[in-house]
Write an enzyme that holds these catalytic residues in place. Structure first.
Site, PDB file in Angstrom:
ATOM      1  N   ASP A 150       0.839  -1.231  -0.008  1.00 18.78           N
ATOM      2  CA  ASP A 150      -0.084  -0.099   0.078  1.00 18.78           C
ATOM      3  C   ASP A 150       0.750   1.263   0.026  1.00 18.78           C
ATOM      4  O   ASP A 150       2.229   1.228  -0.432  1.00 18.78           O
ATOM      5  CB  ASP A 150      -0.890  -0.053   1.163  1.00 18.78           C
ATOM      6  CG  ASP A 150      -2.331   0.548   0.996  1.00 18.78           C
ATOM      7  OD1 ASP A 150      -2.352   1.805   0.706  1.00 18.78           O
ATOM      8  OD2 ASP A 150      -3.081  -0.295   0.827  1.00 18.78           O
TER       9      ASP A 150
ATOM     10  N   HIS B 150      -3.299   5.920   4.020  1.00 17.32           N
ATOM     11  CA  HIS B 150      -4.375   4.767   3.203  1.00 17.32           C
ATOM     12  C   HIS B 150      -3.688   3.205   4.123  1.00 17.32           C
ATOM     13  O   HIS B 150      -4.292   2.721   4.567  1.00 17.32           O
ATOM     14  CB  HIS B 150      -4.391   4.632   1.811  1.00 17.32           C
ATOM     15  CG  HIS B 150      -5.341   3.688   1.446  1.00 17.32           C
ATOM     16  ND1 HIS B 150      -4.750   2.351   1.167  1.00 17.32           N
ATOM     17  CD2 HIS B 150      -6.603   3.828   1.253  1.00 17.32           C
ATOM     18  CE1 HIS B 150      -5.986   1.798   0.586  1.00 17.32           C
ATOM     19  NE2 HIS B 150      -7.055   2.751   0.579  1.00 17.32           N
TER      20      HIS B 150
ATOM     21  N   SER C 240     -11.434  -1.396   0.089  1.00 15.68           N
ATOM     22  CA  SER C 240      -9.857  -1.059   0.434  1.00 15.68           C
ATOM     23  C   SER C 240      -9.962  -1.839   1.859  1.00 15.68           C
ATOM     24  O   SER C 240      -8.903  -2.120   2.276  1.00 15.68           O
ATOM     25  CB  SER C 240      -9.523   0.554   0.574  1.00 15.68           C
ATOM     26  OG  SER C 240      -8.972   0.767  -0.637  1.00 15.68           O
TER      27      SER C 240
END
Length: 804
Positions: free
Chosen positions: A174, A232, A392
């Site tokens: 990520d 994220h 996600s």
């Protein structure tokens, strides 16, 4: 107080971008393609970066290939997976070129070649954005009821079966993961083969100091770089396996499973923070580093064969891949979720209804909660926790469930885990009639998944041994399998403990063990076998007969420099009938116990076999490494300088160097010392290479004018320049010189590298006697310097040490 704000919820992040805009193909990266050479072809493509020259040969860059490269203004060629030891992956290349608008023609020409398996564009994966709420609350207000998704998937019941193994590793490929977050730190993976911060690739996996993961985008070992901006990955990690039952923050389905942080996003500017620039490298790192499960919360709409090849290799190694199905709200394929060997996860809410923002398609495998999930975050304005939505975050919840499943049954293959996961899901078709066949097997049920994967049975501990052919004091014990053993490497652990009832004790690990006994006698041997279901033990008393006449030691592993001779120090207590060394290369007598080894060429492993008169065969081996002597080269090869002038000497051929004498040299231990000689000097240079092998070379530095008198003009013969006083100096230094006639003098301070740092005399001095006290400026740091006198154009230098 609750503070609400509107933000961007991100499915995941962008794969591999070359620029801010795409002019040729909106789905691909401009100016970059992948090329795969057929596995059977002898053709190789030589990597290069301009300025470089493409070479022609029969198998490396054939003529027609060179012509194609040049026609499309190819700028660089590199191996897509440079560290791969797999033949198929090693034949994939990344090509960058300038003729972007001709990409279709370029691909067509390459694909027409018989040895090209495929040539394809590099996919450009995009962010799918939607609006969501982020909530700030004090972190002491977190309660389990706020984590609805754990109730929905029956997490508590699953934890009654397993709370996850610390040996199961979930890789989060990520952007940055805040590895020291209070609810992540204890679950961050630690690479057992790497020594932190020593600048060495200890585990030889191609990555230096990858202790908790790696930043493949910048090539640095910190996977948490810029985590305050790149948030994220921290959110995804918290969904997969945030620390649970620690009295703070959140709970997470993965419980005790470890998180391998893989930063695959370049350090961003304000416009590109959501781009995953090195997705291929990130997934490859996770595979090479030994992850069990790889979560990929990023994607887009372009299929790519090179990515599929990488996933095929990971699947072959037993790795499970999980990916977000996408947040497009459309019925379409989304990659990497839609690739083979990837579990694609759609997004549901608290009532098991599929979100209108979730991508749906026949390639979706399962659904998981993804609406308003409480998780960790690196943004300090949110106090470490936030609520977030999207596939996600549904994807890492499934990855966490798979982590528990892998903990219960480490033997399960990726295909078996996927089957158990799907078969145990809750059917939510009635709640989502418009998505029939497009949301996979249903919503994940953690408890039923763990029940389905079936924990291994308790293993019966038993063993036998046989010393009928024993020739020395090492007895092999062989484990005999019990009824419930799992045929999976590493599922069972074996611990051996041996005692004689007195002071002697010994232990070993492994399915088989060689225990060394000091003497004949009666010993108690305990074997304990453990697996996920528990452990069992058995104890047996054994009578050991040791043959004291049968012992062998081939000696110690050794390093030899080419041309040297050593005598091998082998010993044996046996009554020898026959001796044999293999190979015989370099040995003066391969049938003697301690032959002489002449290092004429490379060494290797040398095995000593001794046959005793009692018929026992004893075998031992040593490693002999032979290293070449370094070949020393010094530049400039022929040097003549004026006294006081400086010259940088450069020596090659070794790893370390020693210069002697140290006179006029800035450093006697480096390959590029600065010399400011006053007279001709001959140096001895010792180069130390691999294996500490040494070579020596004499090198003469010729100085035109061996003293002050011969350096200065003839009418100034008899000049006197005293050494600086004091030396070392701290606050000031006295400089004194006399000349037979009035002269002009410039006096300056130089660095050891020959850089002029300070004019000691602010103006050119003229006279017959110079006597000055120079106050050393505070801005000049302590160290070694040169005082350089420029007298009527002739130079004289003196070393000066400043030490305050």
């Amino acid at each position: 107080m609750i503070l609400k704000k509107i933000g961007l919820g991100v499915l995941g992040l962008l794969v591999s971008l070359a620029g801010l805009s795409q002019n040729i193909d909106a789905e691909s990266v401009d100016g970059k393609i992948f090329v795969k050479i057929s596995d059977q072809s002898p053709v190789r493509i030589a990597s290069f970066e301009r300025p470089g020259i493409l070479k022609e040969s029969s198998t490396e860059n054939p003529k027609e290939l060179v012509e194609i490269f040049e026609a499309y203004q190819t700028q660089s060629i590199s191996a897509t997976f440079p560290r791969s030891d797999q033949h198929r992956l090693s034949r994939i290349y990344t090509i960058e070129f300038e003729a972007e608008e001709q990409v279709e023609a370029y691909l067509s020409e390459l694909n027409s070649l018989p040895y090209v398996e495929y040539a394809e564009k590099v996919p450009l994966y995009r962010i799918e954005a939607f609006e969501e709420e982020e909530v700030f609350e004090p972190n002491d207000r977190r309660i389990f009821n706020d984590l609805y998704h754990l109730d929905l998937i029956n997490a508590a019941e699953a934890w009654d079966i397993s709370q996850g193994s610390e040996e199961v590793v979930i890789a989060v490929v990520d952007d940055a993961v805040l590895i020291d977050h209070e609810d992540l730190a204890a679950n961050i993976w630690v690479n057992p083969g790497e020594i932190p911060g020593n600048g060495v690739d200890d585990d030889r996996n191609g990555y230096i100091d990858d202790v908790n993961g790696f930043d493949v985008a910048t090539g640095t070992p910190n996977p948490g770089g810029l985590a305050q901006l790149l948030t994220h990955g921290t959110r995804v990690a918290g969904c997969a396996s945030g620390v649970t039952d620690n009295g703070r923050g959140i709970a997470s389905i993965g419980f005790n499973c470890k998180i391998m942080a893989v930063k695959a996003t370049a350090n961003p500017s304000s416009v590109d923070r959501n781009r995953v620039t090195n997705t291929f490298e990130g997934v490859k790192y996770a595979i090479d580093a030994g992850a069990d499960i790889v979560n990929m919360s990023f994607g887009g709409g372009a299929r790519n064969q090179t990515f599929q090849e990488l996933l095929n290799e990971g699947n072959r190694q037993g790795i499970v891949f999980v990916a977000s199905a996408g947040n497009t709200g459309n019925d379409e394929e989304f990659f990497p979720a839609a690739y083979n060997h990837v579990i694609s996860v759609a997004w549901t809410g608290e009532t098991d209804r599929v979100s209108g923002n979730s991508t749906v398609h026949s390639t979706v495998d399962i659904a998981a909660p993804g609406q308003s999930i409480r998780t960790t975050v690196s943004n300090i304005t949110l106090n470490g926790y936030t609520r977030t939505s999207g596939t996600s975050f549904a994807s890492p919840i499934v990855a966490g469930v798979l982590g528990l499943m892998k903990s219960v049954n480490p033997c399960a293959t990726p295909e078996e885990l996927e089957t158990f996961l799907k078969n145990s899901a809750d059917n939510i078709s009635a709640l989502n009639p418009s998505f029939a066949g497009k949301i996979g097997a249903g919503r994940v049920n953690a408890a039923r998944a763990l029940e389905a994967v079936a924990a291994p049975s308790l293993v019966e501990a038993d063993f036998t041994f046989d010393n009928s052919s024993m020739c020395n004091n090492r007895i092999p014990f062989t484990f005999i399998t019990g009824a419930g053993e799992q045929e999976c490497e590493g599922v069972n652990r074996y611990t051996w403990e041996v005692t004689d009832g007195g002071e002697f004790s010994n232990s070993a690990q492994g399915e088989t063990a060689s225990i060394e006994f000091p003497e004949s006698g009666r010993y108690e041997v305990r074997l304990t076998v453990s697996n996920a279901a528990g452990s069992t033990s058995t104890v047996k008393t054994v009578d050991i007969t040791v043959n004291p006449g049968a012992f062998i030691d081939a000696g110690s592993d050794t390093v030899v420099c080419l041309g040297e001779s050593i005598q091998l120090g082998s010993t044996t207590t046996a009554e020898v009938n026959r001796i044999q060394w293999l190979p015989e290369i370099g040995l003066d007598d391969a049938a003697s116990l301690s032959p002489t080894f002449q290092a004429r060429q490379g060494g290797g492993t040398y095995q000593l076999t001794v046959e005793g008169e009692d018929g026992c065969i004893l075998v031992d081996s040593i490693q002999i490494d032979v290293f070449r002597l370094p070949i020393i080269r010094v530049t400039p090869a022929d040097t003549s300088v004026m006294a006081g002038d400086s010259v940088v000497l450069q020596v090659r051929g070794g790893l370390f160097y020693e210069w002697s004498p140290s006179t006029y040299l800035s450093d006697t231990t480096i390959s590029t010392p600065l010399a400011i000689p006053e007279k001709t000097t001959t140096y001895t240079i010792k180069a130390i290479g691999a294996g500490r092998c040494e070579s020596e070379l004499s090198y003469t530095l010729n100085v035109l004018g061996d003293s002050i008198g011969t350096t200065l003009p003839s009418f100034l013969q008899g000049a006197r320049i005293d050494d600086p006083i004091p030396n070392p100096a701290s606050e000031s230094v006295n400089l004194f010189a006399t000349f037979p006639t009035s002269v002009s003098v410039e006096l300056s301070l130089y660095s050891l590298e020959g850089k002029r740092l300070h004019a000691i005399l602010p103006h050119t001095w003229v006279g017959e006697e110079l006597d000055t006290d120079w106050k050393i400026p505070s801005g000049i740091p302590d160290g070694v310097y040169w005082l350089v006198w420029n007298i009527e154009g002739a130079k004289h230098s003196q070393p000066l040490l400043i030490a305050r």
